[in-house]
Motif scaffolding. Structure first.
Motif, PDB file in Angstrom:
ATOM      1  N   GLU A 479       0.742  -1.335   0.137  1.00  0.00           N
ATOM      2  CA  GLU A 479      -0.016   0.123   0.018  1.00  0.00           C
ATOM      3  C   GLU A 479       0.879   1.219  -0.116  1.00  0.00           C
ATOM      4  O   GLU A 479       1.680   1.290   0.838  1.00  0.00           O
ATOM      5  CB  GLU A 479      -0.846   0.088   1.155  1.00  0.00           C
ATOM      6  CG  GLU A 479      -1.884   1.090   1.306  1.00  0.00           C
ATOM      7  CD  GLU A 479      -2.854   1.095   2.328  1.00  0.00           C
ATOM      8  OE1 GLU A 479      -3.829   1.642   2.577  1.00  0.00           O
ATOM      9  OE2 GLU A 479      -3.146  -0.204   2.870  1.00  0.00           O
ATOM     10  N   PHE A 496      -3.658   0.549  -3.149  1.00  0.00           N
ATOM     11  CA  PHE A 496      -3.946  -0.321  -1.772  1.00  0.00           C
ATOM     12  C   PHE A 496      -4.558  -1.682  -2.165  1.00  0.00           C
ATOM     13  O   PHE A 496      -4.913  -1.810  -3.487  1.00  0.00           O
ATOM     14  CB  PHE A 496      -4.652   0.447  -0.941  1.00  0.00           C
ATOM     15  CG  PHE A 496      -6.086   0.507  -1.191  1.00  0.00           C
ATOM     16  CD1 PHE A 496      -7.117  -0.079  -0.658  1.00  0.00           C
ATOM     17  CD2 PHE A 496      -6.422   1.799  -1.790  1.00  0.00           C
ATOM     18  CE1 PHE A 496      -8.434   0.052  -1.007  1.00  0.00           C
ATOM     19  CE2 PHE A 496      -7.734   2.061  -2.067  1.00  0.00           C
ATOM     20  CZ  PHE A 496      -8.636   1.189  -1.800  1.00  0.00           C
ATOM     21  N   PRO A 732      -8.001   4.285   1.231  1.00  0.00           N
ATOM     22  CA  PRO A 732      -6.803   4.159   1.635  1.00  0.00           C
ATOM     23  C   PRO A 732      -6.560   4.853   2.867  1.00  0.00           C
ATOM     24  O   PRO A 732      -7.441   5.438   3.326  1.00  0.00           O
ATOM     25  CB  PRO A 732      -5.948   4.802   0.583  1.00  0.00           C
ATOM     26  CG  PRO A 732      -7.022   5.905  -0.218  1.00  0.00           C
ATOM     27  CD  PRO A 732      -8.172   5.353  -0.053  1.00  0.00           C
TER      28      PRO A 732
END
Length: 748
Positions: A479, A496, A732
């Motif tokens: 990520e 991600f 995210p």
């Protein structure tokens, strides 16, 4: 004469033929204060002579002249090897692998760091062995030159551009910094020159600034043309830090400024002071003007004897200070304090010149001989001590070494930047998988990782085939956020991994970011990738944009004609109802034209604010018409606001974010009207704000707020969101992007 006799072993208690010791003779002097000071001086010198400390300790011939010379040669040899290696890499017909270039760059950084640390010790150590050989300076200059050549070759082999190379105002800004540094050095040298001329010993402290200021102004005026011509970038690569820029400026003009400052001449007599530069008089004070400026003890009041004894006393005091210096252990000597003592002695020697003239004019041979003897003693001691510790005022080796070292540090930062930005093949940042055909487009840079296992497996399965490495890259399973730099803007894009509805992990796009106003051609984008666990990687990627096609131009022209047509209908409508109906088609034509405009106008494609304002004004008429059964005018108003929010999203600036918030607030007021069904376009407003919060500001908490509103707007519009919790998690986590950090290197 008594001091000379004592220096050569005479006993101050031995009596002469008249049964008198040197101390008895000194007591007979008419000036009691002078007599006491002179007796004290003789007694101190007698103690030093008996202890054997009155003579300057000579360095044994078995010891080197300077302990710094051999270590400097070692540092020089290391840099020479690296410089030679870079020369070989640069002469190769084919560019060397990036891995080799990066390895060589890391060696350059390590060697420069070591050399710079040693030179810091050389320049900044206040106590320790003497230094200042010209050979040392030449070695340091060659070291800086080799670091410079190696850094230039590193940039050439890495094929990277420095941020300062792309700054159109770099030359103007650095020239101003260099000019200020040169003037500061000039003022410092003028102050040193006047102090060495003895002005501080003669003139009151509160009046010294006048002499310094007028002298500096005169030299600055004289040197203006030279400085304007010379103060351009000194070395072959653009430095970017303030200290190294100033050091480069000083190194450029130091010699010429010193030559000019040496032309400052100070003539002092009992009734006049003249300060001149070359043939130009800077200050000229006659007796009446000069009197208030002179220190009380040195004013020419006719008492020539008292002034002579006072001057001799200060000269002998400096002799005593220098004698104490000469017996100091060099490893414990405070160099800065020693320089002050030497400058003070030199100033006192220069300050007594006018008194010598007065004694000659008065034909006082007795006073003249005392002054000459004291002057000779101090000059001899001064020369011995300045040679002993290499502290001659004209020896500026350690200052010049300090400047060369500062330039090396600036080059070191450039080398670090270049090494940190050399992309290796293990990780690659892909900007776009296609050639763009519009001036505004969305980007989502993706890091891909070399699939070593798949590559080796394919090679083993098909040994007869040359397997291409570029085919074996997979999406990086981390990520991260990518910060791209384009036209002075910072654009943030998140990637991600989340479980899919089927349960397996899948890569997701965290937000959409837009580039607007992109001209045709190939653009190199500098990017920094930061992972959730804090790893930092610097990359660059390319975006290729084709010229706008004729078909797109024709489409833009057609859309503009549509605006003109709908504008005419709107203007001809003579009732509120007709205005509201005409506004429906007019506002749609405006949003359609803005979309095409942003795709087709190159660098000007972001300039749509006038059309946004026009569209906002026209859309207001939609709310003035009578609502029909389906509330179509109000629903269309919200759709127009959503379309304008999407256009603001493509602009991607802080100002356009504020505009999008305004349009969303207007849409929310209409959506809140009683009886109006949920309009799906409201979700588009929040979607635009969500993406802009992340892409423009890297503000994940704010983006998440709009993400929740985006979900709620869809639910209000009757959209069935399967797995609402999964949808909410489709966002995210916050990652901060550091401005300065040690770049993480990837292994090939």
């Amino acid at each position: 004469m008594a001091i000379i006799l004592i220096e050569n072993g005479a006993d101050i208690n031995q009596k002469d033929k008249q049964d008198q010791t040197p101390i008895d003779l000194a007591k007979q002097h008419p000036n009691k204060a002078f007599s006491q000071n002179f007796i004290s001086l003789m007694q101190k010198r007698d103690v030093l002579v008996k202890e054997g400390k009155h003579k300057v300790a000579r360095v044994p011939k078995t010891h080197p002249v300077s302990i710094w010379l051999e270590p400097l040669k070692t540092q020089h040899a290391k840099l020479k090897k690296i410089d030679e290696r870079f020369r070989i890499l640069g002469s190769l017909q084919n560019p060397p692998p990036k891995k080799d270039v990066k390895t060589q760059g890391e060696m350059l950084i390590a060697a420069t760091l070591s050399a710079s640390a040693f030179l810091d010790k050389y320049s900044n150590t206040k106590r320790g062995p003497r230094r200042g050989l010209q050979e040392e300076l030449e070695l340091v200059r060659e070291m800086r030159s080799m670091v410079e050549r190696s850094t230039i070759m590193l940039q050439k082999l890495s094929q990277l551009q420095l941020p300062q190379d792309e700054d159109p105002n770099y030359d103007q800004k650095t020239r101003s910094i260099a000019h200020q540094a040169a003037l500061a050095y000039l003022k410092h040298e003028v102050t040193e020159r006047l102090e060495r001329e003895g002005l501080g010993e003669f003139i009151k402290e509160e009046h010294l600034e006048l002499f310094r200021q007028r002298s500096s102004q005169q030299l600055e005026k004289s040197l203006q043309g030279y400085l304007n011509e010379q103060l351009v970038q000194r070395i072959g690569i653009r430095l970017n830090d303030l200290k190294s820029l100033k050091a480069a400026a000083r190194a450029k003009v130091r010699h010429h400024i010193n030559l000019e400052v040496a032309k400052l001449v100070l003539n002092i007599s009992s009734n006049q002071l003249v300060l001149s530069f070359a043939q130009d008089v800077i200050l000229d004070f006659l007796e009446e003007q000069l009197w208030p400026l002179i220190r009380e003890g040195l004013r020419p009041k006719g008492n020539l004897e008292e002034r002579t004894y006072a001057s001799v006393e200060t000269l002998l005091k400096s002799c005593e200070e220098l004698a104490a210096l000469s017996t100091t252990d060099p490893s414990k000597l405070d160099v800065s304090e020693a320089r002050k003592v030497l400058r003070r002695a030199e100033g006192r020697l220069n300050a007594m010149r006018y008194l010598l003239k007065d004694a000659k004019n008065a034909k006082r041979e007795d006073l003249l001989s005392e002054l000459e003897l004291a002057k000779s003693l101090l000059a001899t001691r001064y020369n011995i001590v300045s040679y002993q510790f290499m502290l001659d005022p004209d020896n500026e080796v350690h200052q010049q070494v300090s400047d060369e070292n500062t330039i090396m540090k600036g080059l070191l930062e450039i080398a670090r930047y270049l090494v940190g930005h050399i992309s290796e093949s293990n990780l690659v940042l892909q900007g776009s998988g296609r050639v763009e055909t519009a001036s505004s487009f969305a980007i989502s840079p993706t890091v891909v990782e070399f699939d070593q296992e798949g590559y080796q497996r394919e090679k083993a399965n098909r040994p007869e085939v040359a397997v291409k490495r570029r085919r074996f890259y997979k999406v990086w399973q981390k990520e991260y956020v990518v910060r791209s730099l384009f036209n002075g803007r910072k654009i943030y894009s998140y990637r991600f991994w989340r479980p899919s509805r089927a349960g397996d992990m899948s890569p997701r796009i965290g937000n959409y970011a837009w580039l607007c106003g992109v001209r045709p051609g190939t653009h190199v984008i500098q990017a920094r990738v930061v992972t959730l666990d804090g790893e930092v990687y610097d990359f660059e990627y390319e975006l290729e944009v084709k010229p706008i096609s004729q078909r797109s131009r024709d489409g833009l022209d057609y859309a503009y004609k549509k605006i003109k047509s709908e504008r005419g209908k709107f203007q001809r409508a003579n009732t509120t109802k007709k205005k509201a109906q005409a506004a429906r088609y007019y506002s749609s034509a405006l949003t359609s034209y803005m979309y095409k405009f942003m795709r087709s106008r190159g660098e000007k494609s972001c300039d749509v604010q006038q059309y946004l304002d026009e569209c906002n004004a026209v859309a207001a008429w939609l709310l003035k018409g009578e609502p029909d059964e389906g509330r179509t005018l109000e629903a269309h108003y919200i759709k127009i606001m959503a379309a304008m929010c999407k256009i603001c999203e493509q602009q991607g600036t802080a100002a356009s974010f504020e505009k999008a918030k305004q349009y969303t607030a207007q849409a929310e007021k209409v959506q809140a009207r009683p009886g109006l069904r949920g309009i799906r376009a409201m979700a588009d407003c929040y979607s635009a704000l969500k993406n802009m919060s992340v892409a423009v500001f890297n503000d994940i908490p704010l983006g998440r707020q709009y993400h929740e509103k985006f979900i709620q707007a869809q639910l209000n519009a009757g959209i069935n969101l399967v797995g609402i919790d999964w949808v909410r998690n489709e966002f995210p986590k916050q990652i901060k992007v550091p401005e300065k950090t040690k770049t993480t290197a990837t292994n090939d």
